[in-house]
Design an enzyme around this catalytic site. Structure first.
Site, mmCIF file in Angstrom:
data_model
loop_
_atom_site.group_PDB
_atom_site.id
_atom_site.type_symbol
_atom_site.label_atom_id
_atom_site.label_comp_id
_atom_site.label_asym_id
_atom_site.label_seq_id
_atom_site.Cartn_x
_atom_site.Cartn_y
_atom_site.Cartn_z
ATOM 1 N N ASP A 56 38.841 33.593 50.059
ATOM 2 C CA ASP A 56 39.780 32.869 50.926
ATOM 3 C C ASP A 56 40.509 33.812 51.867
ATOM 4 O O ASP A 56 40.881 33.444 52.976
ATOM 5 C CB ASP A 56 40.845 32.163 50.073
ATOM 6 C CG ASP A 56 40.278 30.954 49.382
ATOM 7 O OD1 ASP A 56 39.111 30.616 49.638
ATOM 8 O OD2 ASP A 56 41.008 30.343 48.579
ATOM 9 N N GLU A 86 37.160 23.183 48.262
ATOM 10 C CA GLU A 86 38.168 23.659 47.310
ATOM 11 C C GLU A 86 39.128 22.506 47.042
ATOM 12 O O GLU A 86 38.916 21.386 47.508
ATOM 13 C CB GLU A 86 38.942 24.867 47.860
ATOM 14 C CG GLU A 86 38.109 26.127 47.938
ATOM 15 C CD GLU A 86 38.911 27.403 48.149
ATOM 16 O OE1 GLU A 86 40.158 27.348 48.042
ATOM 17 O OE2 GLU A 86 38.290 28.451 48.405
ATOM 18 N N HIS A 142 44.537 45.402 46.602
ATOM 19 C CA HIS A 142 44.983 44.019 46.418
ATOM 20 C C HIS A 142 44.807 43.545 44.984
ATOM 21 O O HIS A 142 44.781 42.351 44.707
ATOM 22 C CB HIS A 142 44.288 43.089 47.422
ATOM 23 C CG HIS A 142 44.991 43.071 48.737
ATOM 24 N ND1 HIS A 142 44.385 43.429 49.913
ATOM 25 C CD2 HIS A 142 46.263 42.779 49.056
ATOM 26 C CE1 HIS A 142 45.268 43.346 50.898
ATOM 27 N NE2 HIS A 142 46.410 42.948 50.407
HETATM 28 P P1 FAD Z 1 41.211 47.146 45.083
HETATM 29 O O1 FAD Z 1 42.377 46.415 44.541
HETATM 30 O O2 FAD Z 1 41.497 48.326 45.899
HETATM 31 O O3 FAD Z 1 40.201 47.525 43.904
HETATM 32 C C1 FAD Z 1 39.820 46.592 42.929
HETATM 33 C C2 FAD Z 1 38.948 47.251 41.858
HETATM 34 O O4 FAD Z 1 37.710 47.634 42.440
HETATM 35 C C3 FAD Z 1 39.545 48.541 41.300
HETATM 36 O O5 FAD Z 1 39.155 48.685 39.967
HETATM 37 C C4 FAD Z 1 38.928 49.616 42.165
HETATM 38 O O6 FAD Z 1 38.896 50.870 41.507
HETATM 39 C C5 FAD Z 1 37.545 49.041 42.380
HETATM 40 N N1 FAD Z 1 36.965 49.422 43.670
HETATM 41 C C6 FAD Z 1 37.526 49.327 44.898
HETATM 42 N N2 FAD Z 1 36.652 49.752 45.822
HETATM 43 C C7 FAD Z 1 35.531 50.108 45.166
HETATM 44 C C8 FAD Z 1 34.275 50.636 45.567
HETATM 45 N N3 FAD Z 1 33.995 50.873 46.854
HETATM 46 N N4 FAD Z 1 33.355 50.884 44.618
HETATM 47 C C9 FAD Z 1 33.598 50.645 43.308
HETATM 48 N N5 FAD Z 1 34.781 50.169 42.877
HETATM 49 C C10 FAD Z 1 35.729 49.898 43.799
HETATM 50 N N6 FAD Z 1 39.321 37.208 45.231
HETATM 51 C C11 FAD Z 1 38.341 36.317 45.289
HETATM 52 O O7 FAD Z 1 37.292 36.506 44.682
HETATM 53 N N7 FAD Z 1 38.492 35.169 46.030
HETATM 54 C C12 FAD Z 1 39.610 34.910 46.755
HETATM 55 O O8 FAD Z 1 39.686 33.891 47.424
HETATM 56 C C13 FAD Z 1 40.650 35.856 46.707
HETATM 57 N N8 FAD Z 1 41.783 35.659 47.410
HETATM 58 C C14 FAD Z 1 42.745 36.618 47.371
HETATM 59 C C15 FAD Z 1 43.917 36.421 48.138
HETATM 60 C C16 FAD Z 1 44.884 37.394 48.156
HETATM 61 C C17 FAD Z 1 46.114 37.185 48.990
HETATM 62 C C18 FAD Z 1 44.726 38.570 47.377
HETATM 63 C C19 FAD Z 1 45.779 39.619 47.372
HETATM 64 C C20 FAD Z 1 43.610 38.753 46.602
HETATM 65 C C21 FAD Z 1 42.605 37.783 46.593
HETATM 66 N N9 FAD Z 1 41.456 37.935 45.836
HETATM 67 C C22 FAD Z 1 40.461 36.999 45.908
HETATM 68 C C23 FAD Z 1 41.300 39.071 44.923
HETATM 69 C C24 FAD Z 1 40.555 40.229 45.539
HETATM 70 O O9 FAD Z 1 39.212 39.906 45.793
HETATM 71 C C25 FAD Z 1 40.562 41.401 44.564
HETATM 72 O O10 FAD Z 1 41.878 41.767 44.279
HETATM 73 C C26 FAD Z 1 39.828 42.596 45.131
HETATM 74 O O11 FAD Z 1 39.777 43.592 44.162
HETATM 75 C C27 FAD Z 1 40.573 43.086 46.308
HETATM 76 O O12 FAD Z 1 39.865 44.070 46.989
HETATM 77 P P2 FAD Z 1 40.568 45.447 47.303
HETATM 78 O O13 FAD Z 1 39.763 46.036 48.355
HETATM 79 O O14 FAD Z 1 42.002 45.337 47.572
HETATM 80 O O15 FAD Z 1 40.307 46.130 45.876
#
Ligand code: FAD
Length: 495
Positions: free
Chosen positions: A152, A265, A94
């Site tokens: 969120d 918020e 994400h």
């Molecule tokens: P990924 O996109 O898969 O990874 C993000 C980063 O973390 C990359 O660099 C990856 O290599 C690294 N990573 C992933 N897993 C690990 C692990 N286990 N160990 C070490 N590194 C790792 N964020 C907020 O803080 N608050 C919000 O309210 C919020 N709302 C959101 C709403 C939407 C619709 C979306 C799409 C995103 C939102 N986000 C929010 C952002 C979200 O928290 C970040 O994009 C987060 O990185 C998403 O987690 P993911 O599992 O998809 O990570």
């Protein structure tokens, strides 16, 4: 960040087609590693894109680990001798601009390592790194306990949010998610499997929290739990005056637990954007549309109070406090009474709606900024009114911080607003929206507004150095210590 759909600028619907044929470069893992590297087009294609839908970065292969030891073997091999390939953990992907991607390297699909174990005393849960926050909520709430700080949107992974910060409307009370972790299991860039906490390997612990995946892969996090309330009283109130709006936000976050709200918020209705009035009674909806038209911007304060027993006097007192003491436009308050789970998982329903309209898998050139309280009015005048009123909408929430972690927030002020400018785009107009984002950053710099970005993506080293400021030296030392071959999360473009 405030509710997603209200932030989305609707544009012409275009279906974003993934390239039908994606070819990856070849990585050969020795048999002795006993790892299966997936290289089929569907695995490669899925790992080449993220929620941002702006970048395509093709990995050499994907592994779906069945244990942390497999990740350790992969990283030990990759870091042994000459750097063979780079490695990125991927939670839900994400990210916005390829932060979880790796060109020609190996993606570790963290969703293969998921699970929640609650301690006997129910004070914490040990959660595997690829677990979704929504599954942590499901598992804990059924036993009457719950984490205390939420994003969120809950369909993101533990490892993904802990690598950033994990912020949402409970932050002013409980801090971001990275402040509610007791210990971690991490596999460093050298393949070492280390447990860490404030007492044990603390350099690694604080480095990894908010560390953008640079120092190790989180395979387990021990998350603080508290009592899980059963329900939430969820309010939105409208303001036409920005100062009254921020004054009420700041007063609410300064109130003690019992007397105040649990979630806070805000968001903006702008005359040039999408105004979703569905939270309000039908009888008020056209009046709200008229208000937005006549004022240009209407500010929406959003709060929630969690509770178990509606007969407890404190609930009535909080409702009374909100209705009597806040300066919202008389009559423009709406309250919903919902299950705690439904409140926390509220953005999922919006995701489903957007998906059904083909509006989820579009480019998302989002911009997230921390703005210090003392400059929020300058930001409002210089950015919201002068730039965004012609473009889209923003949101504000406040937060607390622990400065030892890698995550970087603007300067030393106690109260910071985070503004999410969450635009959807078409593949064609991404450059236009990105240049709007650049102009917002330029205006802030030129007028001395001390912003920091969240979920940022810089491509120039000097921008990273400026971003981390006084923390840069520790950040780069930790990289040398834990990932000297610079294998991990290269999509962040830091090293
Ligand atoms: P990924 O996109 O898969 O990874 C993000 C980063 O973390 C990359 O660099 C990856 O290599 C690294 N990573 C992933 N897993 C690990 C692990 N286990 N160990 C070490 N590194 C790792 N964020 C907020 O803080 N608050 C919000 O309210 C919020 N709302 C959101 C709403 C939407 C619709 C979306 C799409 C995103 C939102 N986000 C929010 C952002 C979200 O928290 C970040 O994009 C987060 O990185 C998403 O987690 P993911 O599992 O998809 O990570």
């Amino acid at each position: 960040m405030a509710d997603l759909p209200l932030m989305i600028t609707l544009m012409t619907v275009l279906i974003y087609l993934l390239p039908s044929c994606i070819k990856s470069s070849e990585i050969i893992l020795p048999k002795s590693l006993n790892l299966t590297l997936l290289t089929d087009p569907s695995a490669i294609s899925a790992a080449s894109h993220d929620f941002g839908n702006i970048t395509t970065v093709i990995p050499g292969g994907v592994i779906c680990p069945s244990s942390p030891a497999e990740i350790s073997r992969l990283l030990s091999y990759a870091s042994n001798g000459e750097r063979k390939f780079q490695v990125a953990a991927r939670g839900q992907g994400h990210s916005l601009k390829g932060q979880a991607a790796v060109l020609n390297g190996v993606i570790v699909n963290m969703t293969c390592l998921a699970g929640v174990v609650i301690s006997d005393d129910m004070k914490y849960a040990d959660v595997a790194g690829g677990t979704l926050w929504v599954d942590v909520l499901k598992n804990t709430a059924e036993k009457g306990v719950s984490p205390v700080s939420w994003t969120d949107y809950l369909h993101v992974s533990i490892g993904g949010t802990l690598s950033n910060a994990g912020i949402g409307g409970e932050v002013f009370r409980n801090g971001p998610q990275i402040s509610n972790v007791l210990e971690l299991d991490v596999i460093t860039g050298k393949g070492e499997m280390l447990a860490c906490s404030p007492q044990l390997n603390s350099e690694l612990f604080y480095g990894v929290l908010g560390g953008l995946g640079q120092f190790g892969i989180i395979t387990r996090a021990r998350i603080v739990l508290n009592h899980a309330p059963k329900r939430a009283k969820w309010f939105r109130m409208l303001y036409s005056d920005f100062t009254a709006f921020t004054k009420d936000q700041e007063r609410l976050i300064s109130m003690a637990d019992d007397a105040g709200v649990d979630y806070l918020e805000g968001q903006l209705f702008m005359s040039n954007g999408v105004v979703d009035t569905s939270f309000f009674p039908e009888s008020n909806q056209s009046k709200i549309a008229d208000l937005v038209k006549s004022h240009g911007i209407i500010y929406v304060l959003e709060v929630a109070k969690f509770y178990d027993d509606p007969t407890l006097p404190i609930i009535g007192q909080v409702v009374d406090m909100l209705t009597r003491t806040l300066s919202y436009l008389p009559g423009f308050i709406s309250m919903h009474d919902v299950a705690y789970f439904d409140f926390l998982n509220r953005v999922k329903a919006e995701e489903d709606k957007l998906r059904s309209l083909g509006l989820w898998e579009v480019p998302h050139p989002w911009l997230n900024l921390y703005v210090p309280k003392s400059q929020i009015l300058d930001f409002h005048n210089g950015v919201v009114k002068d730039i965004l009123l012609k473009q889209n909408s923003t949101s504000g929430l406040t937060l607390l911080w622990d400065n030892r972690m890698s995550a970087m927030v603007t300067d030393e002020e106690d109260v910071v607003y985070i503004i999410g400018i969450l635009q959807s785009a078409t593949p064609q107009n991404v450059p236009e929206v990105e240049s709007l984002n650049d102009s917002i950053i330029r205006v802030c710099k030129d007028s001395g507004i001390k912003i920091k970005q969240y979920l940022m993506h810089y491509t120039r080293k000097e921008d990273w150095v400026e971003h981390f400021g006084t923390k840069w030296s520790d950040f780069s030392k930790r990289k040398d210590l834990f990932d000297p071959k610079k294998l991990l999360s290269p999509g962040q473009d830091i090293f």
